[in-house]
Scaffold this motif. Structure first.
Motif, PDB file in Angstrom:
ATOM      1  N   ALA A  55       0.893  -1.091   0.078  1.00 22.18           N
ATOM      2  CA  ALA A  55       0.062   0.260  -0.182  1.00 22.18           C
ATOM      3  C   ALA A  55       0.731   1.288   0.006  1.00 22.18           C
ATOM      4  O   ALA A  55       0.314   2.286   0.019  1.00 22.18           O
ATOM      5  N   VAL A  56       2.430   1.223  -0.122  1.00 25.50           N
ATOM      6  CA  VAL A  56       3.046   2.355   0.014  1.00 25.50           C
ATOM      7  C   VAL A  56       3.381   2.938  -1.630  1.00 25.50           C
ATOM      8  O   VAL A  56       3.370   2.100  -2.267  1.00 25.50           O
ATOM      9  N   THR A  57       3.113   4.114  -1.594  1.00 19.60           N
ATOM     10  CA  THR A  57       3.274   4.978  -2.665  1.00 19.60           C
ATOM     11  C   THR A  57       4.679   5.403  -2.725  1.00 19.60           C
ATOM     12  O   THR A  57       5.043   6.025  -1.747  1.00 19.60           O
TER      13      THR A  57
ATOM     14  N   SER B  88      -0.702   4.790   1.420  1.00 22.09           N
ATOM     15  CA  SER B  88      -1.815   5.570   0.917  1.00 22.09           C
ATOM     16  C   SER B  88      -3.149   5.042   1.129  1.00 22.09           C
ATOM     17  O   SER B  88      -3.239   4.040   1.489  1.00 22.09           O
ATOM     18  N   ILE B  89      -4.008   6.038   1.530  1.00 21.19           N
ATOM     19  CA  ILE B  89      -5.387   5.722   2.153  1.00 21.19           C
ATOM     20  C   ILE B  89      -6.058   4.857   1.155  1.00 21.19           C
ATOM     21  O   ILE B  89      -6.640   3.737   1.467  1.00 21.19           O
ATOM     22  N   LYS B  90      -6.123   5.129  -0.116  1.00 21.35           N
ATOM     23  CA  LYS B  90      -6.651   4.493  -1.222  1.00 21.35           C
ATOM     24  C   LYS B  90      -6.030   3.172  -1.391  1.00 21.35           C
ATOM     25  O   LYS B  90      -6.939   2.221  -1.490  1.00 21.35           O
ATOM     26  N   GLU B  91      -4.843   3.032  -1.301  1.00 20.93           N
ATOM     27  CA  GLU B  91      -4.268   1.549  -1.721  1.00 20.93           C
ATOM     28  C   GLU B  91      -4.520   0.569  -0.264  1.00 20.93           C
ATOM     29  O   GLU B  91      -4.692  -0.677  -0.610  1.00 20.93           O
ATOM     30  N   ILE B  92      -4.214   1.170   0.759  1.00 18.01           N
ATOM     31  CA  ILE B  92      -4.532   0.214   1.971  1.00 18.01           C
ATOM     32  C   ILE B  92      -6.089  -0.066   2.003  1.00 18.01           C
ATOM     33  O   ILE B  92      -6.233  -1.254   2.481  1.00 18.01           O
ATOM     34  N   GLY B  93      -6.914   0.617   1.529  1.00 17.63           N
ATOM     35  CA  GLY B  93      -8.330   0.258   1.534  1.00 17.63           C
ATOM     36  C   GLY B  93      -8.639  -1.110   0.558  1.00 17.63           C
ATOM     37  O   GLY B  93      -9.530  -1.769   0.825  1.00 17.63           O
ATOM     38  N   LYS B  94      -7.568  -1.254  -0.065  1.00 18.88           N
ATOM     39  CA  LYS B  94      -7.822  -2.450  -1.227  1.00 18.88           C
ATOM     40  C   LYS B  94      -6.926  -3.614  -0.868  1.00 18.88           C
ATOM     41  O   LYS B  94      -7.087  -4.822  -1.358  1.00 18.88           O
ATOM     42  N   MET B  95      -6.362  -3.431   0.338  1.00 16.38           N
ATOM     43  CA  MET B  95      -5.670  -4.527   1.227  1.00 16.38           C
ATOM     44  C   MET B  95      -6.415  -5.890   1.381  1.00 16.38           C
ATOM     45  O   MET B  95      -7.680  -5.631   1.918  1.00 16.38           O
ATOM     46  N   LEU B  96      -6.085  -7.066   1.092  1.00 13.63           N
ATOM     47  CA  LEU B  96      -6.910  -8.139   1.045  1.00 13.63           C
ATOM     48  C   LEU B  96      -6.601  -8.773   2.819  1.00 13.63           C
ATOM     49  O   LEU B  96      -5.452  -8.979   3.143  1.00 13.63           O
ATOM     50  N   ILE B  97      -7.813  -8.711   3.347  1.00 11.66           N
ATOM     51  CA  ILE B  97      -7.614  -9.307   4.578  1.00 11.66           C
ATOM     52  C   ILE B  97      -8.127 -10.826   4.870  1.00 11.66           C
ATOM     53  O   ILE B  97      -9.512 -10.795   4.506  1.00 11.66           O
TER      54      ILE B  97
END
Length: 427
Positions: free
Chosen positions: A158-160, A168-177
Motif C-alpha cells: 500500500a506504499v506509494t 496511501s489511504i486509497k491503496e490500504i483500503g484495497k488490502m486483502l484481509i
C-alpha cells in the motif's frame, strides 16, 4: 537489477507502478492469500482516514495529540505526548475512539496499535492512519492480521513511491484481509463475557441439567412399549423411557411447541453439477464450523470436481446448517451454524440440511436447535447404527418451542452477543 517481467506479464503492468519490488510483493501475497477467503480492508471498516494538519496552540495539558513516537509495543503511550487546548479546526476524521486501529503512514516506521478507553477523544497527527472497524470481530481480524509477517508485507504493497514512502489511504483500503482462522489467529475458546451469555441462553431452557445428564442403564425396557415395526432399535425406546423425555411430555401440556417445518423451510433444492463443472467453489464441510459458538470459521476454495460427490446446497446469508449424518446427532457437538453474509453463495456438504427461516429470527431458531428437549427428539428420530442419520421427513416433525415475542427478541440479542467473539457481519 530485478526485472518487472520476472513477476508480471507486460499487459498487466500498472503505469503508476514501475518498481519491480511492488510486483514481487504482490506475487508473494497472492501466493498466500489468493486461494483463501478474504475481503478488502475497506469492507471491514466504517472508514479509513489520516490525522489533522490543523493542530496548533500546543500546551502541557488538554487533549492528547498522538504522533508515531507515542506508539510502542502495539500500545499508545502518553509519555512525552503533546496536548491541544481544544478541537477548534480539527476535523472529525482525526479524532479517535475506543476500538480504532492506528497505523503509521511512514513505511520505514511500521507501527500498529489499538485505541483504548484511556485515549478516547485524542487527536492524531497526519502521519497516522485511523481504521474504524465495523465491529469487534472485524477489529480482531484486522489487528491480528496486521501483526503477522504477511500483514506487514501487505502494508508495503500500500506504499506509494516518494522521497519519504508513505502508505496511501486509497491503496490500504484495497488490502486483502484473510478471514481464514490460520491467518487471523481467532481463539476457539470462550472468554468470561461469552460464558455469561451462554449461561443466560441456557436459563431460557428451564430444564434441570441433572435430567439431561442422566446416565442411561441398558435394559430390556421396550417390552412394555407398543412396538413399532418401523423402529426396532434399542436406543429409540431407551431414550423414550428417560426422565428427560417424561419432562418433555409434561412441558408440551403447558407450553406452545410447533413442528420445525412450520417455522423454517427445509431446503431440498440441490445444485446442478453442470453449472460448477470447471469452477473453483467455496466449500463448507463439518471441519469449517466452530461447534462451540455455532459459526462458520472458514470455507475451502477447491475445484468443484474434487468434492462433486458431497457438494449439494448453494447457501444464502442467514441460512442455518444442521448436521444430519454422524454419531453427534442430538449431542452438544452436533454441527450447527448460521451462514454470515460473506459466505453467501458458498456450497455446503451433503452432511448438512439447510434451514431457511420464515418469520422468526434466525438466531432464535438456532437457539431452539440447542434446546435439550429438541436435542432429545433429534436423538430419538435418528436412525442407523454405525452411521446414524436424520431424514428430512423425520426432521420436519421435530417440535421446537414457540416462546412469547419478548423472550424471542431477548434470546436473539443475547445469542448475537454470544457469537460476537467469533461472528462477523460485514454487510
Amino acid at each position: 537489477m530485478s526485472s518487472i517481467f520476472q513477476y508480471i506479464e507486460p499487459l498487466n503492468i500498472n503505469n503508476d507502478r514501475l518498481d519491480p519490488h511492488y510486483y514481487e510483493i504482490k506475487e508473494k501475497i497472492y501466493n498466500h492469500i489468493g486461494s483463501v477467503n478474504s475481503v478488502q480492508l475497506s469492507d471491514l471498516c466504517e472508514g479509513i482516514s489520516d490525522g489533522t494538519r490543523n493542530a496548533k496552540d500546543f500546551s502541557n495539558e488538554g487533549i492528547p495529540y498522538i504522533k508515531i513516537s507515542n506508539i510502542n509495543n502495539k500500545e499508545i503511550q502518553l509519555t512525552n505526548v503533546s496536548y491541544l487546548t481544544n478541537y477548534l479546526g480539527v476535523e472529525s476524521k482525526a479524532i479517535i475512539k475506543k476500538g480504532d486501529i492506528l497505523i503509521s503512514k511512514v513505511a520505514a516506521i511500521p507501527k500498529v496499535a489499538i485505541v483504548g478507553e484511556e485515549v478516547e477523544g485524542a487527536i492524531i497527527s497526519p502521519d497516522l492512519l485511523r481504521l474504524r472497524p465495523k465491529n469487534l470481530k472485524a477489529k480482531d481480524i484486522i489487528f491480528n492480521f496486521l501483526n503477522t509477517e504477511l500483514g506487514q508485507l501487505s502494508l508495503k504493497l500500500a506504499v506509494t513511491p516518494s522521497v519519504i514512502p508513505k502508505i496511501s489511504i486509497k491503496e490500504i483500503g484495497k488490502m486483502l484481509i484473510p478471514l481464514d482462522e490460520q491467518f487471523t489467529n481467532t481463539s476457539k475458546t470462550l472468554d468470561s463475557e461469552q460464558v455469561n451469555y451462554k449461561k443466560q441462553l441456557e436459563s431460557f431452557y428451564n430444564v434441570d441439567k441433572s435430567r439431561y445428564l442422566e446416565v442411561f442403564q441398558p435394559n430390556p425396557i421396550w417390552v412394555s412399549e407398543d412396538l413399532s415395526p418401523d423402529r426396532l432399535d434399542f436406543l429409540y425406546y431407551q431414550q423414550r423411557k428417560t426422565r428427560l423425555h417424561k419432562d418433555f411430555i409434561e412441558r408440551l401440556k403447558i407450553e406452545e411447541w410447533v413442528q420445525l417445518n412450520e417455522v423454517v423451510e427445509i431446503v431440498d433444492r440441490t445444485i446442478s453439477p453442470s453449472e460448477y463443472k470447471d469452477q473453483t467453489i467455496s466449500y463448507i464441510g463439518i471441519k469449517n464450523l466452530n461447534r462451540e459458538k455455532w459459526i462458520i470459521r472458514t470455507t475451502d476454495k477447491v475445484p468443484y470436481k474434487t468434492v462433486r460427490s458431497r457438494a449439494r446446497y448453494e447457501l444464502k446469508a442467514g441460512d442455518i446448517l444442521l448436521g444430519v449424518i454422524g454419531t453427534k446427532i442430538g449431542e452438544k457437538e452436533q454441527p450447527l451454524a448460521i451462514v454470515p453474509n460473506y459466505f453467501a453463495n458458498s456450497i455446503a456438504s451433503n452432511v448438512f440440511v439447510v434451514l431457511r427461516t420464515y418469520y422468526l429470527p434466525k438466531r432464535y431458531i438456532l437457539w431452539c436447535l440447542t434446546h435439550p428437549f429438541v436435542r432429545l427428539q433429534l436423538r430419538i428420530k435418528s436412525r442407523g447404527g454405525i452411521q446414524p442419520f436424520l431424514s428430512i421427513h423425520d426432521l420436519k416433525q421435530i417440535l421446537v418451542p414457540r416462546l412469547p415475542n419478548k423472550k424471542v427478541i431477548e434470546i436473539d440479542s443475547i445469542l448475537d452477543r454470544y457469537q460476537g467473539g467469533d461472528h462477523l457481519d460485514i454487510s
